[in-house]
Write an enzyme that holds these catalytic residues in place. Structure first.
Site, PDB file in Angstrom:
ATOM      1  N   THR A   3       0.542  -1.240  -0.190  1.00  0.00           N
ATOM      2  CA  THR A   3       0.059  -0.002   0.240  1.00  0.00           C
ATOM      3  C   THR A   3       0.982   1.898   0.387  1.00  0.00           C
ATOM      4  O   THR A   3       1.919   1.057   0.676  1.00  0.00           O
ATOM      5  CB  THR A   3      -0.983  -0.191   1.829  1.00  0.00           C
ATOM      6  N   GLY A   7      -2.175   6.322   5.722  1.00  0.00           N
ATOM      7  CA  GLY A   7      -2.469   5.853   7.394  1.00  0.00           C
ATOM      8  C   GLY A   7      -3.090   4.526   7.263  1.00  0.00           C
ATOM      9  O   GLY A   7      -3.452   4.243   8.549  1.00  0.00           O
ATOM     10  N   LYS A   8      -2.410   3.925   5.885  1.00  0.00           N
ATOM     11  CA  LYS A   8      -3.092   2.349   6.366  1.00  0.00           C
ATOM     12  C   LYS A   8      -1.796   2.101   7.120  1.00  0.00           C
ATOM     13  O   LYS A   8      -1.559   1.176   7.613  1.00  0.00           O
ATOM     14  CB  LYS A   8      -3.210   1.409   5.100  1.00  0.00           C
ATOM     15  N   ASP A  62      -7.957  -4.171   1.385  1.00  0.00           N
ATOM     16  CA  ASP A  62      -8.831  -3.607   0.109  1.00  0.00           C
ATOM     17  C   ASP A  62      -9.400  -2.889   1.329  1.00  0.00           C
ATOM     18  O   ASP A  62     -10.163  -3.921   2.007  1.00  0.00           O
ATOM     19  CB  ASP A  62      -9.294  -3.707  -0.636  1.00  0.00           C
ATOM     20  N   SER A  63     -10.019  -1.495   1.175  1.00  0.00           N
ATOM     21  CA  SER A  63     -11.298  -1.946   2.321  1.00  0.00           C
ATOM     22  C   SER A  63     -11.904  -0.555   1.324  1.00  0.00           C
ATOM     23  O   SER A  63     -11.382   0.039   0.972  1.00  0.00           O
ATOM     24  CB  SER A  63     -10.539  -0.659   3.287  1.00  0.00           C
ATOM     25  N   TYR A 144     -12.550   8.356   5.708  1.00  0.00           N
ATOM     26  CA  TYR A 144     -13.655   8.994   6.196  1.00  0.00           C
ATOM     27  C   TYR A 144     -14.060   9.083   7.791  1.00  0.00           C
ATOM     28  O   TYR A 144     -15.338   9.865   7.968  1.00  0.00           O
ATOM     29  CB  TYR A 144     -14.850   8.157   5.841  1.00  0.00           C
ATOM     30  N   ASP A 145     -12.730   9.045   8.593  1.00  0.00           N
ATOM     31  CA  ASP A 145     -12.513   8.980   9.802  1.00  0.00           C
ATOM     32  C   ASP A 145     -13.419  10.416  10.408  1.00  0.00           C
ATOM     33  O   ASP A 145     -13.861   9.865  10.996  1.00  0.00           O
ATOM     34  CB  ASP A 145     -11.451   8.691   9.905  1.00  0.00           C
ATOM     35  N   LYS A 165      -8.799   3.413  17.643  1.00  0.00           N
ATOM     36  CA  LYS A 165      -8.837   2.809  16.129  1.00  0.00           C
ATOM     37  C   LYS A 165      -9.562   1.924  16.247  1.00  0.00           C
ATOM     38  O   LYS A 165      -9.327   0.824  16.060  1.00  0.00           O
ATOM     39  CB  LYS A 165      -8.211   4.077  15.481  1.00  0.00           C
ATOM     40  N   HIS A 170     -12.716  -1.589  11.707  1.00  0.00           N
ATOM     41  CA  HIS A 170     -12.467  -3.308  10.967  1.00  0.00           C
ATOM     42  C   HIS A 170     -11.330  -3.464  10.561  1.00  0.00           C
ATOM     43  O   HIS A 170     -10.573  -4.832  10.405  1.00  0.00           O
ATOM     44  CB  HIS A 170     -12.729  -1.996   9.661  1.00  0.00           C
TER      45      HIS A 170
HETATM   46  P1  IMP Z   1      -8.436   1.051  -0.828  1.00  0.00           P
HETATM   47  O1  IMP Z   1      -8.594   0.454  -0.484  1.00  0.00           O
HETATM   48  O2  IMP Z   1      -7.217   2.157  -1.870  1.00  0.00           O
HETATM   49  O3  IMP Z   1      -9.136   1.091  -2.456  1.00  0.00           O
HETATM   50  O4  IMP Z   1      -9.110   2.389  -0.436  1.00  0.00           O
HETATM   51  C1  IMP Z   1      -9.645   2.124   1.085  1.00  0.00           C
HETATM   52  C2  IMP Z   1     -10.163   3.643   0.919  1.00  0.00           C
HETATM   53  O5  IMP Z   1     -11.766   3.730   1.711  1.00  0.00           O
HETATM   54  C3  IMP Z   1      -9.609   4.838   1.742  1.00  0.00           C
HETATM   55  O6  IMP Z   1      -9.015   5.556   1.101  1.00  0.00           O
HETATM   56  C4  IMP Z   1     -10.549   5.159   2.551  1.00  0.00           C
HETATM   57  O7  IMP Z   1     -11.160   6.202   1.495  1.00  0.00           O
HETATM   58  C5  IMP Z   1     -11.914   4.451   2.908  1.00  0.00           C
HETATM   59  N1  IMP Z   1     -10.988   4.301   3.858  1.00  0.00           N
HETATM   60  C6  IMP Z   1     -10.928   2.685   4.275  1.00  0.00           C
HETATM   61  N2  IMP Z   1     -10.169   2.833   5.712  1.00  0.00           N
HETATM   62  C7  IMP Z   1     -10.605   3.498   6.464  1.00  0.00           C
HETATM   63  C8  IMP Z   1     -10.572   3.580   7.814  1.00  0.00           C
HETATM   64  O8  IMP Z   1     -10.006   3.069   8.227  1.00  0.00           O
HETATM   65  N3  IMP Z   1     -11.265   5.277   7.475  1.00  0.00           N
HETATM   66  C9  IMP Z   1     -11.546   5.984   6.809  1.00  0.00           C
HETATM   67  N4  IMP Z   1     -11.562   5.773   5.733  1.00  0.00           N
HETATM   68  C10 IMP Z   1     -11.241   4.319   5.050  1.00  0.00           C
END
Ligand code: IMP
Length: 195
Positions: A3, A7-8, A62-63, A144-145, A165, A170
């Site tokens: 990634t 943040g992740k 992926d989230s 979106y936290d 957190k 999740h």
């Molecule tokens: P992807 O997994 O790279 O497709 O991105 C997931 C997106 O979902 C992020 O860029 C955020 O916009 C949102 N998202 C996923 N997890 C969180 C979280 O823990 N907090 C806030 N937004 C999240």
């Protein structure tokens, strides 16, 4: 860690601190476009491509945020909702779409995949239910936290520390399942190259 989202990376490093693993950010290794229709597909794409590129086990998350009143949007498109470039713009879009909407229920979903260079995959999933505020609150976290208040709390995720957190989120839940699977000190599964 497959990634480039800081943040992740912060949350994965904090959550997996108890495992005796050396975590490495992806650096300049490119990630593939997220063309999958599900979190599982996209996490597998990212993790497999990083595992092959580095010949190391690779972990991808992926989230997304699923808003009940928006039929589950933005879901897998959360990172590029409305083709907007910043978290702030995407938060404004969600708030606009929910204006005068009484149902503010939403959930976060995270699918974490650990891929090995031989093609073996481990999949872990976590979810977090909550409600969306009418304006942002808090400076921590990402995405979106600032809009999301988890069930059982009055603070947004952006008003919590990384550890607070992780204990409920999740991603924290998916990573806790990964920790459990490796709790006996087993290293990540050994890489076997199949000719
Ligand atoms: P992807 O997994 O790279 O497709 O991105 C997931 C997106 O979902 C992020 O860029 C955020 O916009 C949102 N998202 C996923 N997890 C969180 C979280 O823990 N907090 C806030 N937004 C999240």
């Amino acid at each position: 860690m497959a990634t480039s989202n800081p943040g992740k990376i912060r949350e994965i490093e904090e959550a997996l601190g108890g495992l005796n693993w050396t975590l490495q950010a992806l650096g300049s290794v490119p990630l593939p476009p997220e063309t999958g229709a599900t979190y599982e597909d996209n996490a597998a794409l990212k993790a497999c491509s990083a595992a092959i590129a580095t010949n190391l086990p690779a972990l991808a998350d992926d989230s997304g945020l699923e808003v009940e009143a928006l039929g589950g949007e933005p879901g897998v498109y959360s990172a590029r909702y409305g083709n907007l470039n910043t978290d702030l713009e995407r938060n404004v879009l969600v708030l606009d779409k929910l204006r005068r909407q009484a149902n503010r229920r939403a959930k976060f979903v995270s699918v974490v995949i650990l891929a090995y260079p031989d093609g073996h995959l481990e999949t872990y999933r976590g979810e977090l239910n909550g409600t969306l505020l009418e304006g942002p609150r808090g400076e921590n976290g990402f995405g979106y936290d600032p809009l999301f208040v988890p069930d059982g709390d009055t603070r947004t995720l952006a008003e919590m520390t990384v550890a607070e957190k992780r204990a409920i989120s999740h991603r924290g839940r998916a990573l806790a399942a990964l920790m459990d699977a490796h709790r006996d000190g087993r290293p990540a599964r050994q890489t076997i190259t199949i000719e």
